[in-house]
Design an enzyme around this catalytic site. Structure first.
Site, PDB file in Angstrom:
ATOM      1  N   GLU A 238      -9.173 -10.657  -7.748  1.00  0.00           N
ATOM      2  CA  GLU A 238      -8.253  -9.531  -7.561  1.00  0.00           C
ATOM      3  C   GLU A 238      -7.086  -9.581  -8.545  1.00  0.00           C
ATOM      4  O   GLU A 238      -6.620  -8.544  -9.015  1.00  0.00           O
ATOM      5  CB  GLU A 238      -7.745  -9.527  -6.115  1.00  0.00           C
ATOM      6  CG  GLU A 238      -8.858  -9.234  -5.106  1.00  0.00           C
ATOM      7  CD  GLU A 238      -8.432  -9.443  -3.651  1.00  0.00           C
ATOM      8  OE1 GLU A 238      -7.260  -9.828  -3.403  1.00  0.00           O
ATOM      9  OE2 GLU A 238      -9.279  -9.226  -2.762  1.00  0.00           O
TER      10      GLU A 238
ATOM     11  N   LYS B 160       0.836  -1.200   0.000  1.00  0.00           N
ATOM     12  CA  LYS B 160       0.000   0.000   0.000  1.00  0.00           C
ATOM     13  C   LYS B 160       0.878   1.259   0.000  1.00  0.00           C
ATOM     14  O   LYS B 160       2.083   1.183   0.209  1.00  0.00           O
ATOM     15  CB  LYS B 160      -0.923  -0.038   1.228  1.00  0.00           C
ATOM     16  CG  LYS B 160      -1.902  -1.228   1.224  1.00  0.00           C
ATOM     17  CD  LYS B 160      -2.802  -1.181   2.455  1.00  0.00           C
ATOM     18  CE  LYS B 160      -3.803  -2.333   2.457  1.00  0.00           C
ATOM     19  NZ  LYS B 160      -4.733  -2.230   3.614  1.00  0.00           N
TER      20      LYS B 160
HETATM   21  P1  IDP Z   1      -7.578  -7.047   5.535  1.00  0.00           P
HETATM   22  O1  IDP Z   1      -6.735  -6.063   4.739  1.00  0.00           O
HETATM   23  O2  IDP Z   1      -6.866  -7.504   6.764  1.00  0.00           O
HETATM   24  O3  IDP Z   1      -8.126  -8.177   4.695  1.00  0.00           O
HETATM   25  P2  IDP Z   1     -10.252  -5.882   5.428  1.00  0.00           P
HETATM   26  O4  IDP Z   1     -11.299  -6.115   6.462  1.00  0.00           O
HETATM   27  O5  IDP Z   1     -10.409  -6.556   4.100  1.00  0.00           O
HETATM   28  O6  IDP Z   1      -8.832  -6.222   6.085  1.00  0.00           O
HETATM   29  O7  IDP Z   1     -10.184  -4.309   5.215  1.00  0.00           O
HETATM   30  C1  IDP Z   1      -9.480  -3.738   4.127  1.00  0.00           C
HETATM   31  C2  IDP Z   1      -8.633  -2.597   4.643  1.00  0.00           C
HETATM   32  O8  IDP Z   1      -9.481  -1.561   5.141  1.00  0.00           O
HETATM   33  C3  IDP Z   1      -7.737  -2.961   5.823  1.00  0.00           C
HETATM   34  O9  IDP Z   1      -6.489  -3.554   5.458  1.00  0.00           O
HETATM   35  C4  IDP Z   1      -7.534  -1.617   6.477  1.00  0.00           C
HETATM   36  O10 IDP Z   1      -6.581  -0.834   5.748  1.00  0.00           O
HETATM   37  C5  IDP Z   1      -8.909  -0.982   6.309  1.00  0.00           C
HETATM   38  N1  IDP Z   1      -9.813  -1.267   7.444  1.00  0.00           N
HETATM   39  C6  IDP Z   1     -10.467  -2.432   7.705  1.00  0.00           C
HETATM   40  N2  IDP Z   1     -11.225  -2.346   8.804  1.00  0.00           N
HETATM   41  C7  IDP Z   1     -11.086  -1.071   9.250  1.00  0.00           C
HETATM   42  C8  IDP Z   1     -11.651  -0.354  10.366  1.00  0.00           C
HETATM   43  O11 IDP Z   1     -12.444  -0.881  11.166  1.00  0.00           O
HETATM   44  N3  IDP Z   1     -11.248   0.941  10.526  1.00  0.00           N
HETATM   45  C9  IDP Z   1     -10.391   1.557   9.665  1.00  0.00           C
HETATM   46  N4  IDP Z   1      -9.839   0.925   8.596  1.00  0.00           N
HETATM   47  C10 IDP Z   1     -10.180  -0.369   8.390  1.00  0.00           C
END
Ligand code: IDP
Ligand code: MG
Length: 139
Positions: free
Chosen positions: A132, A11
């Protein structure tokens, strides 16, 4: 044997901090192969596809803005159980509690931002990986 492919993103925070090599190194040292790699500036349309599952969540707009804030590196890694394996290397979403030894646990922390900045993305299932990879590496 179940040789899989997964999509990994470094990222914008990871690219800005010069951690592309560190991420690649951890993937390769674990024994996975890099099959494809590109540096790009993601636009909104691409991120809308990639993060479709998160549309409507409170962190969705900050997430898209963050992912457009600088270049990212997209790669495809392969190996037996690499999808699960890279998620394990990455650590849990929240870097504050991600285990030491993981990419997120070692290299990221809470920055007080609306979106969690956690260096990497990794596909979470074979279905997500196939979807993806197509987005970032269209044939
Ligand atoms: P992951 O990247 O661990 O699979 P996901 O739930 O798919 O997590 O969420 C995608 C991205 O969104 C995360 O990597 C993080 O950058 C952001 N994110 C996820 N949940 C939250 C939250 O509750 N608050 C703020 N950012 C979040
Ligand atoms: Mg995810």
């Amino acid at each position: 044997m179940s040789i899989e492919k997964t999509l990994i993103l470094v990222k914008p925070d990871g690219v800005r901090r010069g951690l592309v090599g560190e991420v690649i190194s951890r993937v390769e040292t674990k024994g996975y192969s890099i099959e494809a790699l590109r540096l790009l500036n993601a636009d909104r349309a691409l991120l809308e596809q990639h993060y479709a599952e998160h549309i409507g969540k409170p962190f969705y707009e900050p997430l898209v803005e963050f992912m457009m804030s600088g270049p990212i590196v997209a790669m495809v890694a392969s190996g037996n159980r690499v999808i699960e394996g890279f998620r394990s290397l990455a650590g849990v979403t929240d870097p504050t509690v991600a285990a030491p030894g993981t990419i997120r646990g070692d290299l990221a922390r809470d920055q007080g931002t609306k979106v969690v900045q956690n260096i990497v993305h990794g596909s979470d299932s074979p279905e997500s990986a196939a979807r993806e990879i197509q987005i970032f590496f269209p044939k």
